[in-house]
Scaffold this motif. Structure first.
Motif, PDB file in Angstrom:
ATOM      1  N   LEU A  74      42.800 -28.519  57.059  1.00 13.33           N
ATOM      2  CA  LEU A  74      42.530 -29.747  56.316  1.00 13.33           C
ATOM      3  C   LEU A  74      43.040 -30.946  57.095  1.00 13.33           C
ATOM      4  N   ASN A  75      42.265 -32.026  57.050  1.00 11.66           N
ATOM      5  CA  ASN A  75      42.714 -33.262  57.695  1.00 11.66           C
ATOM      6  C   ASN A  75      42.678 -34.403  56.691  1.00 11.66           C
ATOM      7  N   GLU A  76      42.720 -35.630  57.190  1.00  7.12           N
ATOM      8  CA  GLU A  76      42.864 -36.794  56.333  1.00  7.12           C
ATOM      9  C   GLU A  76      41.809 -36.817  55.220  1.00  7.12           C
ATOM     10  N   GLY A  77      42.276 -36.985  53.980  1.00  7.98           N
ATOM     11  CA  GLY A  77      41.383 -37.093  52.852  1.00  7.98           C
ATOM     12  C   GLY A  77      41.103 -35.793  52.138  1.00  7.98           C
ATOM     13  N   ASN A  78      41.486 -34.662  52.719  1.00  7.83           N
ATOM     14  CA  ASN A  78      41.256 -33.376  52.079  1.00  7.83           C
ATOM     15  C   ASN A  78      42.320 -33.098  51.024  1.00  7.83           C
ATOM     16  N   VAL A  79      42.042 -32.130  50.180  1.00  2.76           N
ATOM     17  CA  VAL A  79      42.869 -31.866  49.005  1.00  2.76           C
ATOM     18  C   VAL A  79      43.240 -30.395  48.941  1.00  2.76           C
ATOM     19  N   PHE A  80      44.441 -30.096  48.453  1.00  4.75           N
ATOM     20  CA  PHE A  80      44.825 -28.714  48.175  1.00  4.75           C
ATOM     21  C   PHE A  80      45.755 -28.699  46.973  1.00  4.75           C
ATOM     22  N   GLY A  81      45.965 -27.509  46.416  1.00  2.22           N
ATOM     23  CA  GLY A  81      46.864 -27.368  45.286  1.00  2.22           C
ATOM     24  C   GLY A  81      46.150 -26.881  44.039  1.00  2.22           C
ATOM     25  N   GLU A  82      46.915 -26.741  42.968  1.00  3.84           N
ATOM     26  CA  GLU A  82      46.386 -26.255  41.700  1.00  3.84           C
ATOM     27  C   GLU A  82      47.085 -26.932  40.531  1.00  3.84           C
ATOM     28  N   MET A  83      46.281 -27.208  39.489  1.00  3.04           N
ATOM     29  CA  MET A  83      46.796 -27.649  38.205  1.00  3.04           C
ATOM     30  C   MET A  83      46.189 -26.748  37.136  1.00  3.04           C
ATOM     31  N   ASP A  84      46.530 -27.011  35.875  1.00  2.00           N
ATOM     32  CA  ASP A  84      46.000 -26.196  34.787  1.00  2.00           C
ATOM     33  C   ASP A  84      44.485 -26.175  34.777  1.00  2.00           C
ATOM     34  N   ILE A  85      43.862 -27.348  34.978  1.00  2.00           N
ATOM     35  CA  ILE A  85      42.412 -27.443  34.848  1.00  2.00           C
ATOM     36  C   ILE A  85      41.684 -27.495  36.187  1.00  2.00           C
ATOM     37  N   ILE A  86      42.425 -27.516  37.300  1.00  2.00           N
ATOM     38  CA  ILE A  86      41.818 -27.632  38.629  1.00  2.00           C
ATOM     39  C   ILE A  86      42.495 -26.648  39.571  1.00  2.00           C
TER      40      ILE A  86
END
Length: 227
Positions: A74-86
């Motif tokens: 992943l580079n600039e602007g990309n996203v990672f991780g987890e939440m309850d709904i995502i």
């Protein structure tokens, strides 16, 4: 204001107004993380949604023998991780900075409220999640069914999509340092096997190599149905 201007360049945030960006700015906290630092392991996972503001990070997994397999870069602007709904499917991954990186953490409760109030932005987010699933399924299929040469070329083509430099030459350089071991991690093979395969691909004129640099002949990859 510099932070807000940068956030407006994130792929996920193109649908947001300046007013939305100002509010989004208030939802984030930024941490600068040194090069080659482990951000997360499966054991240290904590819920949250992260944006890469600056730098590059690598997502990888380990098999029973401790062998690494790189699942994404992943580079600039990309996203990672987890939440309850995502969920970006990174809970069981090791995440490591490739270079010094600025990582933005979203406040969970306030970000969920932010999404509910902005259905257009929610649709953009769903499209990104859908594209990621399609990309990962395509990668899994290529890794499962292709031979080593095709696996390597597919991985290089994906990196070209992210980090490729336009060129008047027939070869296009991937603006990302790649050792033979790093390519082996991408395709789940040994470094020795990858070295042999790269030499053969150079002889075929499909790629050119230098010190930690690789250029691909995009047209020849397309002729081989590598996408």
């Amino acid at each position: 204001m510099d932070k807000i201007q940068y956030l407006s360049q994130f792929n996920l945030l193109h649908s947001l107004s300046m007013e939305d960006l100002i509010e989004m700015d208030q939802l984030t906290s930024i941490t600068t993380i040194p090069k080659h630092t482990i951000i997360q392991t499966p054991e240290t996972f904590s819920e949250g949604l992260y944006f890469v503001k600056k730098g590059k990070v690598r997502l990888y997994k380990l098999n029973a023998e401790g062998k690494q397999y790189t699942s994404d870069i992943l580079n600039e602007g990309n996203v990672f991780g987890e939440m309850d709904i995502i969920s970006f499917g990174t809970r069981d991954s090791y995440i490591e900075t490739i270079e010094e990186s600025d990582i933005c953490l979203m406040n969970k409760d306030r970000f969920e409220l932010f999404l509910i109030q902005r259905p257009r932005f929610m649709m953009t987010l769903l499209k990104v999640l859908s594209d990621r699933i399609i990309s990962m399924n395509h990668l899994t299929q290529n890794l499962a069914l292709g031979n080593l040469h095709d696996k390597i070329l597919h991985a290089l083509f994906q990196l070209y999509d992210q980090f490729g430099l336009e060129s008047d030459d027939e070869y296009h350089r991937i603006d990302f340092p790649l050792s033979h071991q790093e390519i082996a991690n991408l395709v789940g093979a040994t470094r020795e096997a990858v070295t042999v395969a790269l030499h053969e691909l150079v002889k075929e004129g499909v790629i050119k190599t230098g010190f930690k640099t690789i250029s691909i002949h995009r047209e020849k990859l397309l002729e081989r149905n590598i996408t």
